[in-house]
Structures are given as C-alpha cells and as structure tokens.
Write a protein that holds these residues in place. Structure first.
Motif, PDB file in Angstrom:
ATOM      1  N   GLY A 192       0.818  -1.208   0.000  1.00 51.68           N
ATOM      2  CA  GLY A 192       0.000   0.000   0.000  1.00 51.68           C
ATOM      3  C   GLY A 192       0.853   1.259   0.000  1.00 51.68           C
ATOM      4  N   MET A 196       1.415   1.317  -4.186  1.00 56.50           N
ATOM      5  CA  MET A 196       0.171   2.012  -4.531  1.00 56.50           C
ATOM      6  C   MET A 196       0.419   3.380  -5.176  1.00 56.50           C
ATOM      7  SD  MET A 196      -2.116   4.406  -3.407  1.00 56.50           S
ATOM      8  CE  MET A 196      -1.889   4.666  -1.658  1.00 56.50           C
ATOM      9  N   ILE A 200      -0.762   4.398  -9.096  1.00 59.96           N
ATOM     10  CA  ILE A 200      -1.702   5.425  -9.528  1.00 59.96           C
ATOM     11  C   ILE A 200      -0.958   6.596 -10.161  1.00 59.96           C
ATOM     12  CG2 ILE A 200      -3.420   4.823  -7.792  1.00 59.96           C
ATOM     13  CD1 ILE A 200      -2.545   7.213  -6.185  1.00 59.96           C
ATOM     14  N   ILE A 277      -5.448   7.825  -2.616  1.00 58.29           N
ATOM     15  CA  ILE A 277      -6.148   7.125  -3.690  1.00 58.29           C
ATOM     16  C   ILE A 277      -7.223   8.012  -4.286  1.00 58.29           C
ATOM     17  CG2 ILE A 277      -7.667   5.181  -4.193  1.00 58.29           C
ATOM     18  CD1 ILE A 277      -6.077   3.615  -2.071  1.00 58.29           C
ATOM     19  N   ARG A 281      -4.677  10.223  -8.079  1.00 57.15           N
ATOM     20  CA  ARG A 281      -4.524   9.352  -9.243  1.00 57.15           C
ATOM     21  C   ARG A 281      -4.086  10.174 -10.454  1.00 57.15           C
ATOM     22  NH1 ARG A 281      -9.791   7.591  -9.906  1.00 57.15           N
ATOM     23  NH2 ARG A 281     -10.260   9.120  -8.304  1.00 57.15           N
ATOM     24  N   THR A 290      -9.023   2.447 -12.695  1.00 63.09           N
ATOM     25  CA  THR A 290      -8.150   2.240 -11.539  1.00 63.09           C
ATOM     26  C   THR A 290      -7.903   0.747 -11.352  1.00 63.09           C
ATOM     27  OG1 THR A 290      -9.218   4.144 -10.561  1.00 63.09           O
ATOM     28  CG2 THR A 290      -7.890   2.795  -9.110  1.00 63.09           C
ATOM     29  N   ILE A 294      -5.806  -1.172  -6.158  1.00 62.72           N
ATOM     30  CA  ILE A 294      -6.040   0.131  -5.522  1.00 62.72           C
ATOM     31  C   ILE A 294      -7.409   0.125  -4.851  1.00 62.72           C
ATOM     32  CG2 ILE A 294      -6.206   2.602  -5.966  1.00 62.72           C
ATOM     33  CD1 ILE A 294      -3.475   1.490  -6.486  1.00 62.72           C
ATOM     34  N   THR A 297      -7.150  -1.865  -1.675  1.00 64.48           N
ATOM     35  CA  THR A 297      -6.468  -1.121  -0.610  1.00 64.48           C
ATOM     36  C   THR A 297      -7.392  -0.064  -0.028  1.00 64.48           C
ATOM     37  OG1 THR A 297      -4.477  -1.406  -1.921  1.00 64.48           O
ATOM     38  CG2 THR A 297      -4.341   0.086  -0.074  1.00 64.48           C
ATOM     39  N   GLU A 365      -4.701  -8.757  -9.232  1.00 68.80           N
ATOM     40  CA  GLU A 365      -3.786  -7.950 -10.040  1.00 68.80           C
ATOM     41  C   GLU A 365      -2.732  -8.833 -10.713  1.00 68.80           C
ATOM     42  OE1 GLU A 365      -4.568  -4.498  -9.724  1.00 68.80           O
ATOM     43  OE2 GLU A 365      -3.514  -4.624 -11.630  1.00 68.80           O
ATOM     44  N   THR A 599       0.469  -2.263 -15.725  1.00 76.02           N
ATOM     45  CA  THR A 599       0.154  -1.234 -14.737  1.00 76.02           C
ATOM     46  C   THR A 599       1.326  -0.264 -14.624  1.00 76.02           C
ATOM     47  OG1 THR A 599       0.731  -2.964 -13.181  1.00 76.02           O
ATOM     48  CG2 THR A 599      -1.568  -2.328 -13.297  1.00 76.02           C
TER      49      THR A 599
END
Lengths: 650, 284
Positions: A192, A196, A200, A277, A281, A290, A294, A297, A365, A599
């Motif tokens: 996270g 993360m 993003i 988040i 982004r 997204t 994400i 999380t 993911e 990603t």
C-alpha cells in the motif's frame, strides 16, 4: 454575477528561510536516538512515578492499581520519548517556532543522499516506508511463528505441561495479537505504501510525514506488547475478555498500550491511503481505469479507519479499569462484560476483511499478468469489495451468538453473516473467470494463487457451518474455529500476501526472487499447513475446546499430527525466508518490467528514483488490455452479423 | 406484429440459428465437457465427507439429545448443499492447472489468451446460484434455530413450558475453575457433577461468580456463556443413558483447561435415589 474569468497570476510563494544545513535536528535523529529517548523517558517516568505513588498508605487493592498506573505511564512515556527521539515532533515544533521546513529540508526528510541510513530514520519517502513496513512485518511473523511453535510443542507433548499455565496462556494471546498486527500490515503496509502511489502515478503519498509517523508509531507499539512475556504475561488470549483482564499481571498493560498506539498508527495510515487514492490518481485514471489492487487497498483502509477506534475505545476503557479503578467492565460495580465484547468485535470482524481484502485484490492484479487476460468482470469485483465493506459493519455479533446477551439477535446476524458470502462469492467468480481458458505462465506467484483458492474453498465451507447459530452452539470456542480462521487468515491471507510480495519483489528490491528455493519452501509450508489444520478440524469436531494446554486422551492423535505438521510449516517458512533474504542481498538484477505488466508501477525504472516518474504519466485506458479476440466469439459475432443482415433485409 | 397474421403462412426463411444453438455449441466444447466431468467426479468424492464429519462428531459418544441430533442434520445438509459449489470451484482450478496448461519460460510469454471481459450468463448465473444457496442456508438456519430454541430453554419460563413431564431446574454456577450445580426444587442440593434423569426437560440458569465461562455440554449440543452479573438460560432433554462431557469453552484464566466435569444421564429411579442420598427429596 458577471462571467469574468479570473486568471491567477503565477506568484512566487514566499519560502521559509533555510537555517543551517538541510534537515536540521533531523540530521542527527535516527532509530538509535529514538531508542535512547524512549528508554530514558520511560526510566525517568518510572522513577518519578515510583516516588509519587503513595505505596502502603491506601487499602490493599491500591498497591496493584498503583503499580498498573506506574507501568501504564512508563509505557506511554516510552512511546512519546521514542517518537521525540526519532524526530517525529521536529516538523510541528519548527512550524510553531516560525522556522518551517524548507524545500531542502523536505528533500532531506525524503531520504535524499543518505544511502542506507534512510531506512533507520524518520524518512517520508513512501518507498522507504514500504520497505520498513515489510521488514517490520517479517520480524513480527518471526515472533508470531516462534510462539506458534511453542504452542504446538505444548499441545503435542500430551503427557505433561511443558510451560506453566500463565506462560502458556500469555503465549497464545501474544501469538494471536502479534500475528493479527502482522497480517494487517503485511499487504497494506509494504505494498500500500511502496506500490500504490506508483500504481496510480503519484510522486508520493498525500501526507508523507504522516506516513513516517504511522510506521514509527507501529514500531513504538510493538515493544510493550512483546515485553509482556517477561512482565508476567497477558494471559487472556488475544481477545483479552473482561473482567478476566483485570486479574492479569502488568503484562496486560503492555497489550493495552500497544493496541491504543497501534490504532493511532492504523488511523493515520488509513487517512493517508484514502486521501492518496481519492485525490492523487494520474490524469486520466478514472475510477473505471483504476487497478483493482487500488480498490482493494481503499476498501481495507476505509474499514480500518472506521472500525479500529472501536478496538481502541475497548482497550482505553479496559486500561482505565485497571489503572484508575473505574468499573466499565466489572459487573460487581455495575459494569457490563457484554460492553467489552461488543466493542471488541465491532473491530474484530471487519479486521478479518482488512486482512483478506488487500491480499485478494493483489492476487487479482497478478493473475491478470500471469494469465495474459483481462480481469474477468471488473465491475463484479468492485461490487464484491463494496459489498464486503458494507456488510462487514453488521456481522460482529456472530462472534457472540453464545454470550446470551441477546438471544433474538441470532436471527438478523445469521442473515447478515450468510449475506456476506454473496459478495465474497463474487470475488471468487472474478478469479475463476480470469482463469477461464487461460494458459497460465507457470511462475511461483501464479502457483500460489491456486493454493490460495484451494484454501479459500475449505475456509469458506467451514465458515458456512460457523455462521449458523445452531451449529455454532457446538462449534463456538472449539478447535474447529481455530482451524477455520487459520484457513482464512493464513491459508488465504498470508499465502496470498506471499504471492503478492514475490510479484512486486523485483520492483521493491531491484532483484528477482529466487523461485527455485522459494518454491521448495512454499510447498513444504502449504502441504504441512493442510496436515496441521485438517487434523485440527477433527479435534474440533470431537469437541476439543480452544486455548487449553491439557485435554482428553481422545484428542491426542489429531494433536500429534497437528504438531508435526506445524513444525514442517516452520521449516517451510524458514526456507522461504532464506530465499527472500538471499535474493534480496544478491539475487539476479531485475529489469524494470520483468513480468510484462501494463500497470503504471512497472513502467518506471528500477530502482525507482526519488520522485518516481520523470514526467507524470497520463492514463488513456484501463490496465487490463491483454489478450487476443476470443476465437469462439468470432463465430458468434458472425452469427450476430447474420442476424442483423436478416433483420435489415426484412 | 398484429394479431391478424394468418397462422397457416410459413415462416419467412432465415438463416437465424435455433435459439438453443449457442448453448448447444457451448456444451459441445471439449473443455466444457471435461470440466463438467471433473465436476461430477469431484462432487462424488466430496459428498462422503458429510458422513465423515458426522462420524467425527459422534466419536465421543454420539448425540444424547434431540438438539444434538438436529444439529448433526444441519451439518450434514450444509455439507451436501455446499458440495457442488466446492466442486465447481475445484474443477475449474484443476482444469486450469492441467487442462488449459501452463507455459514455462523465463520471459513473459508472447502468447496471449482470449480477452474475456465479462459474460452476462456467468455473472447472473453465479449470482443467482450463490444467492439461492445463501437463502437456503438462512432459512434452514432460522427454522433450525427456532426449533432448538424451543427444545432448549428459549425465553419461556420453565413453569409455562407445555411439556407433559415436569421439568427440572438446575442453577449452574461457574467459578475459577469448577462448575457447581444446584437443584432448587430438590431442597437446593449441590453437586459438582450434573446428574439428570433421561427424557426429562432440564432447564439451566447459568451464571458466574468471577469471569466469563462458557457452559458446554458437548454431546447434548448445548452451549451458553456464564457471565458474571447476569443469568443466561439454556436446556436440553437427554435421550441417551450414559456419562457425557461438560467443558468450559471460554478462556477463563490459568486452569481453564481443567474446568471440566461430567453429566450423568440416569433413569428416573436412579435419579430419585441419588437425590435422596444427597439429602433432597423425590422430584415428583
């Protein structure tokens, strides 16, 4: 109002003046000054407190209350002293004095030009915090796993008490809470924080200094907890039900201070994750684009933020019962034992989803990448996570079916508990649909996904029994429950966390994970896990209560099997840990995108530079554009086309 | 379409396929047939687990009350209805591993798989199936809960129970780390072993002197917490002679593991003589 367009001129914002070298006090502060600060503050507090407590002047009860108060203040002083020593208050104090941090100071705090020392400091860079969380989780798993081995040793040695009851009961409690904390942070902490923001397309978390604060609060919370084993123990299990807790030795204070501090840490981390988040982004990353990790999380952060305070209240009231002699939970003085149980389980159940949800999302993911297919029904996954978050708020009483506090509550809470299996089923369908007709790339993370789904099947089906009030009348408080939640938390949660950590390992460490050794370790642990806990189901069905250190002869065989299995889990996990450490130290250097993923985090270079991206990315599609058109679909499209032509001709 | 359309006129010729065509085509696919075969085999393998679970439950002396019998039926039925869901998940798992195959390579594979973004039939079918299953479990559970509540104490006082046999009240007190049973209608005799006559409803008023305990009569399938400062109720009607286990199911301090005793189910005559030995008087 006229429709005048206001054009903001670009004005130079006045910057605070740089005093001395970048960093200031923070250049001197690190974990060692923190430890010194914590120990010294705690020592001074104990010394002064000891003088202040009027020992022997009050009634007999008072000496225990006085000791509790003294220990409580000492532990709190440790936390404050540690945070001061590591420099957590430097920013606010300088702001208050009018010497706010400059840009250079902020860059210094983010770890610029500090080499490896930045991992030992109050560093704000999200990548450093992620690594710190990972190491912390590994250390906690080390403690928790060692305690588990001791517990199984006691239960395997059926002919004698290996440990005295006080130590054994403290072991099961400490094992429980250490593992729960480790499981809560193991995905949402390292991934996270590290992955993360990259995923993003952000330069850092929304509140970098809060990020450092949340980690070091967690660090400060652990010593009081682990020290309980030498301070007389916290012998009441991880639930620490009251009023049993009021009888416990001062080790219980360590547990309470740990939870109170840890809840602050979780709350701060939750706010940080949610804000990042929602607001940070990359341009073009709409909610529909997204990545699912994400979303997972975010779901976990929301649950943690909303429900962790309940646990904190529960422990604050418990601590005040012990420290200043209130009676929230003491029935003789008008308190209620059910108050504690309700407050505790208001967190206690959502916390399970705080553990499971990020691991599940992470698995989704990586499945996409290893199957070279888009995620099956992204919307269904969203509905699944949303449903879990929503319903998790109203299922806590299924831990309290047998407490008798409201016999009629069985009906609605049985309903809500069965209902939550529906959104959870959605998540299973998303996984199965993603597997459907995919030729998997046979790498260790993908193989672990199969193992996790297998465990989820068993954990889910046994959960069906436990959600039912009549069956729970037999199963509640038995070894069956223990086996069930180990299937969910370890079989699905921990193994899932292992999969996602291996998957993001190349990005986090710049090295490839040694799958050859890791595979041996994982499969040893997995098979031993099945032996251990399937056999524990049998003990539970036969009627073995949990948290016992001696039991009827009838349960001997299944406990021997469980103990042997548990030792092999330990061996497997050690092999896995060996693979992790050796690959971290001198594994093969990883390319920037070893899995060919789409990603964002894989698109930047490895090792990731200080502000992540040279130019912030712009997103134009969702990250699941894998795959070729379905060959069967061609036939069907042809049919549709024929249909349309026929209609048109008519 | 108007209703005056003559019925005898033949349909205009189209090349539109039979509506069931797609389903037939889907079921004719090789992998679908194999997954269905694996699903059937797995279901056949999983179903006997229902008997195995019941066997383990009965290892310690079997159901000794109607509550435990109902509970075993519930576990049995739940295992049976969950088996297909378990099997279909496992079948896809197995076929994914061995059927669709896997790629061993160091580099990311070049070969891409079919881009299945969603499938309305699968989504709706799965939602309906799991919802139906959940609905069945909820309804079954609620009916069962009502039944066992009626079988045990529930919320109705002992005097208002419609049973023919006069029920016996027992006050259960937990304290660290013993159980005490008091028979208020039999001159308040006290015992540390629960002795009950067969086929007679027994009602328990459970409380605790110090911390939370949990009163678990294992083979009767009855459990309720003993809370300090509150009285909770449960009950059962034993239908099997013998000696069964009572354990504490809530961690209650140092010697929680040893907080166990027995329930002796005896005939009415034996019970009466036991009561006289203890200094009480006959029940009826």
């Amino acid at each position: 109002m006229s429709q005048t367009a206001v054009i903001h001129e670009h004005k130079a914002v006045p910057q605070p003046k740089q005093h001395g070298k970048p960093g200031g006090f923070l250049a001197q502060a690190n974990i060692f000054t923190g430890l010194i600060g914590g120990v010294v503050t705690a020592g001074v507090t104990y010394f002064i407190g000891d003088k202040l407590v009027p020992w022997g002047t009050q009634n007999a009860d008072f000496s225990q209350v006085g000791l509790n108060a003294l220990v409580f203040c000492t532990f709190v002083a440790w936390v404050i002293g540690f945070m001061a020593g590591i420099g957590a208050f430097a920013g606010p104090i300088r702001w208050a004095l009018g010497h706010d941090l400059t840009h250079d100071d902020a860059e210094y705090m983010a770890g610029k030009g500090q080499g490896r020392m930045k991992y030992w400091k109050y560093t704000t860079d999200h990548k450093v915090v992620g690594i710190q969380y990972l190491v912390m989780a590994l250390v906690l798993f080390g403690f928790g796993g060692f305690f588990a081995m001791l517990i199984r040793t006691e239960l395997g040695a059926t002919w004698r008490e290996v440990f005295d009851p006080n130590f054994y009961n403290s072991l099961i409690g400490t094992h429980g809470i250490v593992m729960i904390i480790a499981m809560i942070i193991v995905v949402a902490g390292p991934l996270g924080n590290f992955i993360m923001p990259l995923m993003i397309g952000a330069r850092d978390m929304a509140f970098p200094r809060l990020n450092a604060l949340s980690f070091w609060l967690l660090f400060a919370a652990v010593p009081p907890l682990v020290l309980n084993l030498v301070l007389g123990g916290m012998r009441d299990g991880w639930t620490a039900y009251q009023p049993l807790g009021t009888q416990a030795p001062i080790g219980m204070i360590g547990y309470q201070v740990c939870i109170i501090t840890f809840a602050f840490s979780t709350g701060i981390a939750g706010v940080n994750l949610i804000t990042t988040i929602v607001t940070m982004r990359a341009r073009g990353m709409t909610w529909a684009r997204t990545p699912i990790f994400i979303i997972g999380t975010l779901a976990a952060a929301i649950m943690g933020l909303v429900w962790f305070p309940m646990f904190q209240y529960a422990q604050l009231l418990a601590a005040s019962d012990k420290v200043i002699g209130t009676s929230f939970y003491i029935p003789q003085n008008g308190g209620s034992v059910w108050l504690y149980e309700n407050l505790f389980w208001l967190l206690g159940h959502p916390e399970v989803y705080v553990i499971i949800v990020p691991a599940t999302a992470g698995i989704m993911e990586l499945m996409v990448v290893f199957l070279r297919k888009p995620l099956f029904s992204y919307k269904m996954a969203i509905v699944g996570f949303a449903g879990v978050v929503g319903i998790s708020a109203v299922v806590w009483v299924h831990h309290m079916y047998m407490t008798g506090f409201a016999p009629q509550a069985g009906y609605p809470f049985m309903l809500s508990t069965e209902l939550i299996s529906i959104p959870f089923g959605f998540l299973v369908l998303v996984m199965l649909g993603t597997m459907w007709r995919g030729k998997a790339w046979n790498r260790l993370p993908m193989m672990i996904v199969y193992a996790v789904i297998f465990d989820k099947i068993i954990g889910g089906i046994t959960g069906v029994y436990l959600s039912d009030v009549p069956v729970d009348q037999y199963m509640h408080g038995s070894m069956f429950v223990v086996a069930h939640f180990h299937y969910m938390l370890m079989g699905a949660g921990l193994f899932g966390a292992m999969a996602v950590i291996i998957y993001w390992f190349p990005k986090m460490t710049g090295r490839m994970f040694d799958e050859r050794i890791g595979k041996i370790g994982f499969w040893t642990a997995f098979l031993a896990f099945q032996v251990t806990f399937l056999s524990m189901f049998v003990a539970g069905l036969q009627g073995m209560p949990r948290r016992v250190l001696q039991f009827d002869n009838a349960f001997e065989i299944s406990n021997w099997i469980s103990t042997i299995g548990a030792y092999f889990i330990g061996i497997g996990m050690l092999i896995f840990l060996y693979a992790l450490i050796t690959s971290w130290r001198n594994g093969k250097v990883a390319p920037s995108n070893p899995w060919g993923s789409k990603t964002l985090e894989w698109q930047t270079q490895t090792p990731v530079p200080l502000e992540n991206f040279p130019v912030l990315p712009v997103v134009t599609s969702d990250p699941y554009g894998y795959g070729v058109p379905d060959p069967y679909l061609k036939v069907e499209e042809q049919l549709d086309k024929d249909d349309n032509e026929t209609v048109g001709a008519r | 379409m108007s209703i005056e359309t003559p019925v005898d006129q033949p349909e205009p010729p189209t090349n539109r396929p039979d509506p069931t065509h797609r389903m037939k085509e889907w079921f004719s696919r090789d992998y679908v047939r194999k997954i269905i075969a694996i699903f059937i085999v797995l279901t056949i393998i999983i179903i006997p687990i229902a008997w195995l679970v019941i066997h383990f439950l009965e290892l310690s002396g079997g159901p000794a009350s109607s509550i435990m019998e109902e509970l075993e039926t519930t576990i049995f039925v739940f295992t049976l209805v969950s088996a297909p869901l378990m099997a279909i998940t496992a079948a896809v798992l197995v076929y994914s591993l061995f059927g669709w195959g896997s790629i061993k390579s160091e580099e990311p594979p070049m070969q891409e798989n079919p881009a299945i973004r969603t499938n309305a039939v699968a989504v709706i079918g799965w939602t309906v199936a799991t919802s139906l299953l959940a609905a069945f479990l909820v309804i079954w559970g609620m009916v069962e809960l009502a039944t066992i509540t009626a079988d045990s104490y529930g919320s109705t006082p002992a005097s208002q129970q419609p049973n023919a046999t006069k029920p016996i009240d027992v006050n259960v007190t937990g304290q660290q780390w013993v159980w005490t049973f008091e028979y208020p209608d039999q001159e308040r005799i006290q015992s540390d072993v629960l002795v009950v006559p067969i086929n007679t409803p027994i009602y328990f008023n459970v409380t605790s002197k110090d911390v939370i305990h949990s009163f678990w009569v294992v083979e009767m399938g009855v459990k309720i917490d003993a809370n300090p400062g509150a009285v909770t109720n449960t009950g059962f009607t034993a239908n099997k002679l013998g000696t069964f286990n009572i354990r504490c199911a809530e961690l209650c301090g140092l010697h929680h593991a040893y907080m166990e005793t027995n329930v002796q189910v005896v005939t009415q005559d034996q019970f009466d003589s036991w009561v006289r030995e203890q200094g009480g008087k006959r029940t009826v």
